[in-house]
Design a protein around this motif. Structure first.
Motif, PDB file in Angstrom:
ATOM      1  N   THR A  81      23.843  92.715  -7.798  1.00  0.00           N
ATOM      2  CA  THR A  81      25.174  92.232  -8.172  1.00  0.00           C
ATOM      3  C   THR A  81      25.112  90.754  -8.547  1.00  0.00           C
ATOM      4  N   PRO A  82      25.578  90.384  -9.749  1.00  0.00           N
ATOM      5  CA  PRO A  82      25.549  88.966 -10.138  1.00  0.00           C
ATOM      6  C   PRO A  82      26.392  88.109  -9.204  1.00  0.00           C
ATOM      7  N   GLY A  83      25.894  86.929  -8.891  1.00  0.00           N
ATOM      8  CA  GLY A  83      26.637  85.997  -8.057  1.00  0.00           C
ATOM      9  C   GLY A  83      26.341  86.098  -6.580  1.00  0.00           C
ATOM     10  N   LEU A  84      25.454  87.012  -6.194  1.00  0.00           N
ATOM     11  CA  LEU A  84      25.113  87.169  -4.791  1.00  0.00           C
ATOM     12  C   LEU A  84      24.354  85.936  -4.300  1.00  0.00           C
ATOM     13  N   LYS A  85      24.800  85.354  -3.199  1.00  0.00           N
ATOM     14  CA  LYS A  85      24.166  84.137  -2.684  1.00  0.00           C
ATOM     15  C   LYS A  85      22.827  84.442  -2.021  1.00  0.00           C
ATOM     16  N   LYS A  86      22.788  85.482  -1.192  1.00  0.00           N
ATOM     17  CA  LYS A  86      21.544  85.882  -0.532  1.00  0.00           C
ATOM     18  C   LYS A  86      21.323  87.370  -0.740  1.00  0.00           C
ATOM     19  N   LYS A  87      20.309  87.707  -1.503  1.00  0.00           N
ATOM     20  CA  LYS A  87      19.996  89.113  -1.749  1.00  0.00           C
ATOM     21  C   LYS A  87      19.367  89.723  -0.504  1.00  0.00           C
ATOM     22  N   PRO A  88      19.786  90.932  -0.135  1.00  0.00           N
ATOM     23  CA  PRO A  88      19.187  91.574   1.037  1.00  0.00           C
ATOM     24  C   PRO A  88      17.710  91.878   0.796  1.00  0.00           C
ATOM     25  N   SER A  89      16.919  91.818   1.854  1.00  0.00           N
ATOM     26  CA  SER A  89      15.473  91.944   1.753  1.00  0.00           C
ATOM     27  C   SER A  89      14.994  93.317   2.223  1.00  0.00           C
ATOM     28  N   THR A  90      13.680  93.488   2.191  1.00  0.00           N
ATOM     29  CA  THR A  90      13.073  94.729   2.650  1.00  0.00           C
ATOM     30  C   THR A  90      13.388  94.976   4.124  1.00  0.00           C
ATOM     31  N   SER A  91      13.238  93.967   4.948  1.00  0.00           N
ATOM     32  CA  SER A  91      13.494  94.153   6.377  1.00  0.00           C
ATOM     33  C   SER A  91      14.952  94.515   6.632  1.00  0.00           C
ATOM     34  N   GLU A  92      15.847  94.007   5.808  1.00  0.00           N
ATOM     35  CA  GLU A  92      17.268  94.292   6.007  1.00  0.00           C
ATOM     36  C   GLU A  92      17.631  95.713   5.592  1.00  0.00           C
ATOM     37  N   VAL A  93      17.015  96.230   4.546  1.00  0.00           N
ATOM     38  CA  VAL A  93      17.297  97.617   4.174  1.00  0.00           C
ATOM     39  C   VAL A  93      16.737  98.573   5.228  1.00  0.00           C
ATOM     40  N   LEU A  94      15.627  98.200   5.867  1.00  0.00           N
ATOM     41  CA  LEU A  94      15.088  99.031   6.946  1.00  0.00           C
ATOM     42  C   LEU A  94      16.019  99.017   8.158  1.00  0.00           C
ATOM     43  N   ASP A  95      16.585  97.853   8.466  1.00  0.00           N
ATOM     44  CA  ASP A  95      17.574  97.784   9.547  1.00  0.00           C
ATOM     45  C   ASP A  95      18.789  98.643   9.219  1.00  0.00           C
ATOM     46  N   TRP A  96      19.213  98.584   7.965  1.00  0.00           N
ATOM     47  CA  TRP A  96      20.376  99.364   7.532  1.00  0.00           C
ATOM     48  C   TRP A  96      20.118 100.852   7.689  1.00  0.00           C
ATOM     49  N   LEU A  97      18.945 101.302   7.251  1.00  0.00           N
ATOM     50  CA  LEU A  97      18.601 102.723   7.372  1.00  0.00           C
ATOM     51  C   LEU A  97      18.511 103.151   8.834  1.00  0.00           C
ATOM     52  N   LYS A  98      18.015 102.268   9.678  1.00  0.00           N
ATOM     53  CA  LYS A  98      17.940 102.592  11.111  1.00  0.00           C
ATOM     54  C   LYS A  98      19.343 102.829  11.679  1.00  0.00           C
ATOM     55  N   LEU A  99      20.293 101.996  11.263  1.00  0.00           N
ATOM     56  CA  LEU A  99      21.679 102.169  11.713  1.00  0.00           C
ATOM     57  C   LEU A  99      22.291 103.439  11.126  1.00  0.00           C
ATOM     58  N   ILE A 100      21.987 103.717   9.865  1.00  0.00           N
ATOM     59  CA  ILE A 100      22.494 104.935   9.221  1.00  0.00           C
ATOM     60  C   ILE A 100      22.047 106.175   9.981  1.00  0.00           C
ATOM     61  N   LEU A 101      20.776 106.189  10.374  1.00  0.00           N
ATOM     62  CA  LEU A 101      20.250 107.321  11.133  1.00  0.00           C
ATOM     63  C   LEU A 101      20.872 107.378  12.529  1.00  0.00           C
ATOM     64  N   ALA A 102      21.070 106.211  13.148  1.00  0.00           N
ATOM     65  CA  ALA A 102      21.670 106.189  14.487  1.00  0.00           C
ATOM     66  C   ALA A 102      23.107 106.704  14.463  1.00  0.00           C
ATOM     67  N   GLU A 103      23.822 106.413  13.365  1.00  0.00           N
ATOM     68  CA  GLU A 103      25.215 106.866  13.216  1.00  0.00           C
ATOM     69  C   GLU A 103      25.309 108.262  12.627  1.00  0.00           C
ATOM     70  N   ASP A 104      24.151 108.833  12.247  1.00  0.00           N
ATOM     71  CA  ASP A 104      24.091 110.181  11.660  1.00  0.00           C
ATOM     72  C   ASP A 104      24.996 110.305  10.432  1.00  0.00           C
ATOM     73  N   LEU A 105      24.901 109.304   9.552  1.00  0.00           N
ATOM     74  CA  LEU A 105      25.719 109.314   8.345  1.00  0.00           C
ATOM     75  C   LEU A 105      25.103 110.214   7.279  1.00  0.00           C
ATOM     76  N   ALA A 106      25.964 110.781   6.450  1.00  0.00           N
ATOM     77  CA  ALA A 106      25.532 111.616   5.324  1.00  0.00           C
ATOM     78  C   ALA A 106      25.476 110.757   4.062  1.00  0.00           C
ATOM     79  N   PRO A 107      24.799 111.236   2.996  1.00  0.00           N
ATOM     80  CA  PRO A 107      24.715 110.447   1.759  1.00  0.00           C
ATOM     81  C   PRO A 107      26.077 110.016   1.214  1.00  0.00           C
ATOM     82  N   GLU A 108      27.082 110.908   1.306  1.00  0.00           N
ATOM     83  CA  GLU A 108      28.403 110.558   0.768  1.00  0.00           C
ATOM     84  C   GLU A 108      29.095 109.462   1.580  1.00  0.00           C
ATOM     85  N   ASP A 109      28.654 109.260   2.810  1.00  0.00           N
ATOM     86  CA  ASP A 109      29.245 108.213   3.645  1.00  0.00           C
ATOM     87  C   ASP A 109      28.836 106.816   3.207  1.00  0.00           C
TER      88      ASP A 109
END
Length: 280
Positions: free
Chosen positions: A214-242
């Motif tokens: 996204t243009p204008g983003l001050k801090k782009k999320p990194s590899t470690s942050e997407v892994l943290d995000w996925l860990k939370l997604i799995l912990a919350e048992d979210l589906a793709p549409e969520d």
């Protein structure tokens, strides 16, 4: 002695080549890249892959190069002399070894990580030139010369907060870790979450790259942050549409793992407002 990656770390061909080139040249490997792209972890994985101990020197804004060699505790010696402690007769009792000394004195080859060298004063790299080049230094208080028994594999990381001196750069082999493309990031995700469903990975990475680009983003999320995000997604048992935006701010669920300042959150809220206004 060659590095070829590990089961828990996805190393690209150019990164593997850089590590092995630095080992062959016996020069420090200077690794730059965005925060969270695995620079520090690289040293740990090189250590594991080659079966070598690792010595880690984490640099802070107040760190001085001398601390990596040794420090003389004159205050303790003065106090002990006032108390009549017999140890004061040997000045060596008040010499504290630094991380470079530990690496030089090791019984075998080690991996020495100098982490985030750009945090320190601009003179910090210059103050280490001779020691890293010659692999020895002099202890003035005792007259002792410390020479490396086995030349360590030196890995130096930098987040590019400040430029490093040319004289220092000439003594290093340089590699910039680019942000992984989607295929490489999928491989990284599979290493960390081997049982994750492909549909969930596909939707998560689609949302992640949309957010990151996204243009204008001050801090782009990194590899470690997407892994943290996925860990939370799995912990919350979210589906793709969520993982789609909530319609108000265009932000995915649990976006606090990806966006780390209020300016970027407000950016997506403004984009959502403009999108709703244009849709009327």
């Amino acid at each position: 002695m060659r590095f070829s990656g590990t089961d828990s770390y996805v190393a690209t061909d150019d990164l593997t080549m850089a590590v092995n080139a630095a080992i062959a040249l016996e020069r420090p490997l200077l690794v730059k890249g965005e925060p969270g792209t695995g620079k520090t972890e690289l040293a740990r994985q090189v250590s594991e892959s080659l079966g070598l101990p690792m010595i880690e020197w984490s640099v802070k804004s107040t760190t001085r190069a001398q601390q990596g060699l040794y420090e003389y505790d004159a205050v303790s010696r003065l106090r002990d002399s006032q108390l009549g402690d017999p140890r004061v007769s040997d000045i060596g009792n008040y010499i504290r070894r630094g991380k470079l000394w530990d690496a030089f004195a090791a019984e075998g080859k080690v991996v020495l990580l100098i982490d985030e060298i750009d945090k320190a004063d601009i003179e910090f790299p210059n103050d280490l030139l001779q020691e890293l080049d010659r692999m020895e230094f002099h202890v003035y208080e005792t007259g002792q010369s410390v020479r490396a028994r086995h030349r360590p594999i030196v890995i130096i990381t930098s987040n590019n907060e400040k430029e490093l001196p040319d004289a220092f750069l000439r003594r290093c082999f340089f590699h910039y870790i680019r942000f992984p493309d989607r295929e490489t990031l999928e491989r990284i995700v599979q290493v960390h979450f081997p049982d994750i469903k492909s549909a969930l990975v596909s939707q998560a990475l689609t949302r992640f790259y949309e957010l990151r680009e996204t243009p204008g983003l001050k801090k782009k999320p990194s590899t470690s942050e997407v892994l943290d995000w996925l860990k939370l997604i799995l912990a919350e048992d979210l589906a793709p549409e969520d993982l789609k935006g909530d319609g108000r701010s265009l932000l995915p669920r649990l976006h606090g793992a990806l966006l780390k300042n209020e300016q970027d959150v407000h950016l997506f809220e403004r984009l959502a407002f403009l999108s709703r206004r244009d849709a009327r």
